[in-house]
Design a protein around this motif. Sequence first.
Motif, PDB file in Angstrom:
ATOM      1  N   ALA A 134      33.470  42.794  41.048  1.00 10.53           N
ATOM      2  CA  ALA A 134      34.436  42.754  39.952  1.00 10.53           C
ATOM      3  C   ALA A 134      35.038  41.364  39.738  1.00 10.53           C
ATOM      4  N   LEU A 135      34.858  40.480  40.730  1.00 13.79           N
ATOM      5  CA  LEU A 135      35.405  39.127  40.601  1.00 13.79           C
ATOM      6  C   LEU A 135      34.574  38.309  39.617  1.00 13.79           C
ATOM      7  N   PRO A 136      35.188  37.325  38.972  1.00 15.22           N
ATOM      8  CA  PRO A 136      34.402  36.380  38.173  1.00 15.22           C
ATOM      9  C   PRO A 136      33.376  35.679  39.077  1.00 15.22           C
ATOM     10  N   ASP A 137      32.242  35.289  38.517  1.00 19.20           N
ATOM     11  CA  ASP A 137      31.135  34.730  39.296  1.00 19.20           C
ATOM     12  C   ASP A 137      31.565  33.613  40.235  1.00 19.20           C
ATOM     13  N   ARG A 138      32.275  32.625  39.745  1.00 14.44           N
ATOM     14  CA  ARG A 138      32.632  31.469  40.572  1.00 14.44           C
ATOM     15  C   ARG A 138      33.566  31.862  41.716  1.00 14.44           C
ATOM     16  N   GLN A 139      34.511  32.767  41.455  1.00 13.44           N
ATOM     17  CA  GLN A 139      35.391  33.220  42.527  1.00 13.44           C
ATOM     18  C   GLN A 139      34.586  33.970  43.581  1.00 13.44           C
ATOM     19  N   ARG A 140      33.684  34.854  43.136  1.00 13.59           N
ATOM     20  CA  ARG A 140      32.856  35.610  44.078  1.00 13.59           C
ATOM     21  C   ARG A 140      32.009  34.662  44.914  1.00 13.59           C
ATOM     22  N   GLN A 141      31.410  33.662  44.285  1.00 14.19           N
ATOM     23  CA  GLN A 141      30.583  32.711  45.014  1.00 14.19           C
ATOM     24  C   GLN A 141      31.397  31.989  46.082  1.00 14.19           C
ATOM     25  N   ALA A 142      32.577  31.517  45.714  1.00  7.18           N
ATOM     26  CA  ALA A 142      33.417  30.778  46.658  1.00  7.18           C
ATOM     27  C   ALA A 142      33.893  31.667  47.802  1.00  7.18           C
ATOM     28  N   VAL A 143      34.330  32.887  47.477  1.00  2.00           N
ATOM     29  CA  VAL A 143      34.825  33.807  48.510  1.00  2.00           C
ATOM     30  C   VAL A 143      33.703  34.189  49.471  1.00  2.00           C
ATOM     31  N   LEU A 170      39.613  28.471  43.819  1.00  2.86           N
ATOM     32  CA  LEU A 170      38.745  29.630  43.589  1.00  2.86           C
ATOM     33  C   LEU A 170      38.890  30.656  44.709  1.00  2.86           C
ATOM     34  N   THR A 171      38.895  30.195  45.964  1.00  4.06           N
ATOM     35  CA  THR A 171      38.996  31.142  47.074  1.00  4.06           C
ATOM     36  C   THR A 171      40.367  31.812  47.094  1.00  4.06           C
ATOM     37  N   ALA A 172      41.412  31.062  46.806  1.00  3.86           N
ATOM     38  CA  ALA A 172      42.761  31.651  46.784  1.00  3.86           C
ATOM     39  C   ALA A 172      42.869  32.707  45.686  1.00  3.86           C
ATOM     40  N   ARG A 173      42.399  32.379  44.478  1.00  7.31           N
ATOM     41  CA  ARG A 173      42.444  33.349  43.385  1.00  7.31           C
ATOM     42  C   ARG A 173      41.564  34.556  43.684  1.00  7.31           C
ATOM     43  N   GLY A 174      40.402  34.299  44.283  1.00  4.08           N
ATOM     44  CA  GLY A 174      39.495  35.389  44.637  1.00  4.08           C
ATOM     45  C   GLY A 174      40.105  36.332  45.660  1.00  4.08           C
ATOM     46  N   LYS A 175      40.761  35.773  46.680  1.00  3.01           N
ATOM     47  CA  LYS A 175      41.402  36.607  47.700  1.00  3.01           C
ATOM     48  C   LYS A 175      42.533  37.431  47.098  1.00  3.01           C
ATOM     49  N   ARG A 176      43.331  36.807  46.223  1.00  3.70           N
ATOM     50  CA  ARG A 176      44.427  37.552  45.569  1.00  3.70           C
ATOM     51  C   ARG A 176      43.857  38.695  44.724  1.00  3.70           C
ATOM     52  N   SER A 177      42.779  38.426  44.008  1.00  4.15           N
ATOM     53  CA  SER A 177      42.163  39.465  43.178  1.00  4.15           C
ATOM     54  C   SER A 177      41.613  40.597  44.042  1.00  4.15           C
ATOM     55  N   LEU A 178      40.995  40.247  45.174  1.00  3.12           N
ATOM     56  CA  LEU A 178      40.477  41.280  46.081  1.00  3.12           C
ATOM     57  C   LEU A 178      41.601  42.139  46.629  1.00  3.12           C
ATOM     58  N   GLU A 179      42.732  41.498  46.970  1.00  2.00           N
ATOM     59  CA  GLU A 179      43.882  42.260  47.472  1.00  2.00           C
ATOM     60  C   GLU A 179      44.343  43.273  46.431  1.00  2.00           C
ATOM     61  N   VAL A 180      44.399  42.851  45.179  1.00  2.00           N
ATOM     62  CA  VAL A 180      44.831  43.751  44.106  1.00  2.00           C
ATOM     63  C   VAL A 180      43.807  44.879  43.935  1.00  2.00           C
ATOM     64  N   LEU A 181      42.531  44.535  43.924  1.00  2.00           N
ATOM     65  CA  LEU A 181      41.484  45.532  43.718  1.00  2.00           C
ATOM     66  C   LEU A 181      41.415  46.562  44.849  1.00  2.00           C
ATOM     67  N   LEU A 182      41.739  46.139  46.066  1.00  3.02           N
ATOM     68  CA  LEU A 182      41.615  47.027  47.219  1.00  3.02           C
ATOM     69  C   LEU A 182      42.948  47.635  47.664  1.00  3.02           C
ATOM     70  N   ALA A 183      44.061  47.221  47.071  1.00  3.18           N
ATOM     71  CA  ALA A 183      45.396  47.634  47.520  1.00  3.18           C
ATOM     72  C   ALA A 183      45.571  49.143  47.568  1.00  3.18           C
TER      73      ALA A 183
END
Length: 194
Positions: A134-143, A170-183
């Motif tokens: 569900a993450l944008p491509d660049r965030q997913r790649q970095a994470v 990218l990694t910080a935004r990706g981690k925050r997005s993952l936290e929201v998605l999995l919360a």
Amino acid sequence: MKMAFDALADVSDDALLVLYGNGDTDAARALTQRLLPRVLGFATRMLNDATEAEDVAQEAMLRLWKIAGDWRQGEAKVSTWLYRVVLNLCTDRQRKRKGIGLDQISEPEDETPGAVAGLQEQERLAALKDALAALPDRQRQAVVLRHIEGFTNPEIAQVLEISVEAVESLTARGKRSLEVLLAGKRAELGYTDD
């Protein structure tokens, strides 16, 4: 110069590639055993398709063998170069896929084992996989490069061809997005706040 296969375990990736470029097939075998599982895993996480990932990993390794004779040690790490190739191949495949409708894509085969003990782990992995997808491509790649593949930020910057600061963002935004998605799934996945 041909070295015994066991003696190659402590040899650097660069040196193994140069040895292969000079005709040492044991060096190629050692480097393949070292790198192929990692790039296959990376491609699988990027594409979410094991068959396509195998094709990408195979193509990336073929490209590595083709440049072996011309490899110049010290200019780039072999793993960084190889991950860049895998990332480019995955990006190409994703671009080709975007023109295909969801109804044209076959359902993935369910290969999960039936053991009850592995069920929760499978659910956790599936939730993470879905959240990563569900993450944008660049965030997913970095994470994935940072937290699953274990690359450093400078190595990721080389692979993605961006600055270290951009990797950190990218990694910080990706981690925050993952936290929201999995919360909302903590209890469902068996995690407690003990």
